[in-house]
Scaffold this active site. Structure first.
Site, PDB file in Angstrom:
ATOM      1  N   ASP A 107     -13.397  -5.891  -3.280  1.00 11.87           N
ATOM      2  CA  ASP A 107     -13.770  -6.088  -1.739  1.00 11.87           C
ATOM      3  C   ASP A 107     -15.047  -6.518  -1.493  1.00 11.87           C
ATOM      4  OD1 ASP A 107     -11.163  -5.057  -1.844  1.00 11.87           O
ATOM      5  OD2 ASP A 107     -11.840  -2.943  -1.719  1.00 11.87           O
ATOM      6  N   ASP A 129       1.118  -1.352   0.016  1.00 15.68           N
ATOM      7  CA  ASP A 129      -0.191   0.431  -0.372  1.00 15.68           C
ATOM      8  C   ASP A 129       0.722   1.068  -0.286  1.00 15.68           C
ATOM      9  OD1 ASP A 129      -2.427  -1.734   0.120  1.00 15.68           O
ATOM     10  OD2 ASP A 129      -2.577  -1.008   2.376  1.00 15.68           O
TER      11      ASP A 129
END
Lengths: 267, 218
Positions: free
Chosen positions: A141, A22
């Site tokens: 997601d 990330d």
């Protein structure tokens, strides 16, 4: 227990281990539910380290919110791509086909789309028609909305903040039809919990689509990685924190998977 | 100093190829070439390709580079990569596309009961093979070749593809992999070497293959 890996007589293809980075403001960070971000280091250094450990691919998720900030990932991808020669997937903030082009030019091999695919599924088709499905990943997601005996999962967007009412398994199938070459499947319920992948979700999506599925969200042990393949049917497993904080190296993860009879690339 | 032209006709991962070549051969003069004259002037030529075969052939022709590639294939060290390998054959099932025809043979799709796309209910869904064939797969070196130098037999290379070349002449094959079918993933003939996998994404072994190409004197 059925081992879901095809025997080597049928296929020599190895299962992939993909560390996920990330990235925000030029640094790799790790948070829980996108808050409490903790600095985990320099992306180029980390990418090099994982490459040396035998990572099969790297995924970079640009979690910077502003549109100016999004361009910050380009120089990082350029630097990584000129030093690390394994496939690089980049996601986060991709809105249009021109974003795909910019990231590919910077050195990405695959582009991951999430919210934009929900807002405009034709974007997936357009990007895949133009660049080829091999470089288009759709990230999903998913949050469990109904439990056993027939569990269902809903697709969320905007970093998990916005429900869509879309069924995750049906969505995966649709995205594969639209030209996604791969599905990056994250269980929001498990993400950051270290309690393992949502294996039912992984198995259902993996069975529903003809393209490879990457399991993501919840890895806390090496057994979890193996389970993603053997029980979840994933072609690849993605993890962040267990690698970032040195709990395990990619090499240890591969040794463990190999000991469970899963074909992996070792160097 | 050897000069290497990467054929840039607008389709493909030529930037990745360029980066890997620069890393493998920092002393070489490496250029992305959009002009036939540049390709003609180079000592060696890399011919990449990515995406749909029909688009690759069309853009190659629109760029006016078909003849330059054919000329290079006659007498210079030429390395085909991915669709750049497939295009050396006569035609592809992908879009029923006619290609360069330097080698006899066709390009076919992974298909059959072992593959997930066959929706036969009796197939054990859990063990079906996915398409595209994506990831690292060992390459068996079926013949010795200068480009395999320093690369162990059965070293895994990185693949991303749904189609693969089937040479009419089995003697062209120098490397094979197994994915539902045993398929040719590397071919060689005289001054030409071509691979289905992506050496530019295959870590040290891929860089070694590029280095071997730079040093190759067929």
């Amino acid at each position: 227990m059925t081992i879901a890996t095809a025997s080597s007589a049928v296929s020599g293809l190895t299962r992939r281990i993909i560390p996920c980075l990330d990235v925000t403001a030029g640094r790799v960070v790790k948070g829980v539910n996108f808050v409490q971000l903790v600095d985990a280091g320099d992306p180029i250094e980390i990418a090099r380290r994982y490459n040396e450990q035998g990572a099969d691919e790297l995924t970079f998720l640009d979690i910077t919110a502003t549109s100016d900030g999004r361009d910050l990932i380009l120089p990082i991808i350029e630097q990584v791509a000129s030093q690390v020669f394994i496939p690089l997937t980049v996601g986060g903030g991709v809105r249009q086909v021109s974003d795909v082009q910019r990231l590919l030019n910077a050195g990405a091999d695959k582009i991951s789309m999430n919210s934009a695919a929900v807002a405009n599924p034709d974007l997936v088709r357009a990007a895949s028609d133009y660049h080829g499905s091999q470089c288009i990943v759709v990230a999903i997601d998913a949050r469990r909305v109904k439990d056993a005996p027939t569990p269902t999962w809903e697709v969320f967007t905007h970093g998990g903040r916005k429900g869509t009412g879309i069924d995750a398994v049906a969505w995966a199938r649709k995205m594969a039809e639209y030209g996604a070459g791969e599905i990056l499947l994250t269980s929001m319920d498990r993400d950051g919990t270290k309690s393992g992948f949502d294996l039912e979700l992984t198995r259902q999506v993996s069975d529903a689509v003809a393209v490879p599925v990457i399991a993501s969200g919840g890895v806390g042990t090496l057994q979890h990685l193996a389970d993603g393949v053997t029980l979840g049917g994933a072609s690849a497993v993605l993890a962040a924190s267990i690698f970032h904080y040195g709990e395990f190296t990619v090499r240890e993860a591969k040794d463990f998977m190999a000991s469970r009879g899963i074909p992996v690339r070792r160097n | 100093m050897t000069s290497i032209a990467i054929v840039d006709y607008g389709m493909g991962n030529y930037h990745s190829v360029e980066r890997a070549l620069r890393h493998a051969a920092p002393e070489a003069d490496i250029r992305l070439c959009k002009q036939a004259q540049e390709i003609d002037a180079a000592d060696r030529v890399v011919f990449p390709g990515q995406g749909a075969m029909a688009d690759c052939m069309r853009t190659l022709d629109e760029a006016g580079l078909r003849d330059a590639v054919l000329r290079a294939a006659r007498d210079k060290p030429l390395l085909g990569v991915c669709v750049g390998e497939q295009m050396l054959f006569e035609r592809s099932d992908e879009g029923n596309t006619a290609s360069l025809g330097i080698f006899k043979g066709e390009v076919k799709r992974f298909t059959g009961p072992l593959f997930a796309e066959q929706l036969g209910a009796q197939t054990d869904r859990a063990s079906r093979l996915k398409v595209p064939h994506m990831g690292w797969n060992p390459v068996r070196q079926t013949r010795p070749h200068a480009l395999w130098s320093g690369i162990a037999d059965a070293t895994p290379f990185y693949f991303v593809h749904s189609y693969y070349a089937v040479p009419s002449d089995a003697g062209l094959t120098v490397g094979e992999s197994q994915y539902g079918v045993r398929f040719t993933c590397a071919v060689a003939h005289e001054n030409i070497f071509a691979v289905q996998f992506h050496p530019e994404k295959s870590a040290d072994s891929g860089l070694r293959l590029y280095r071997n190409f730079v040093d190759w004197n067929p």
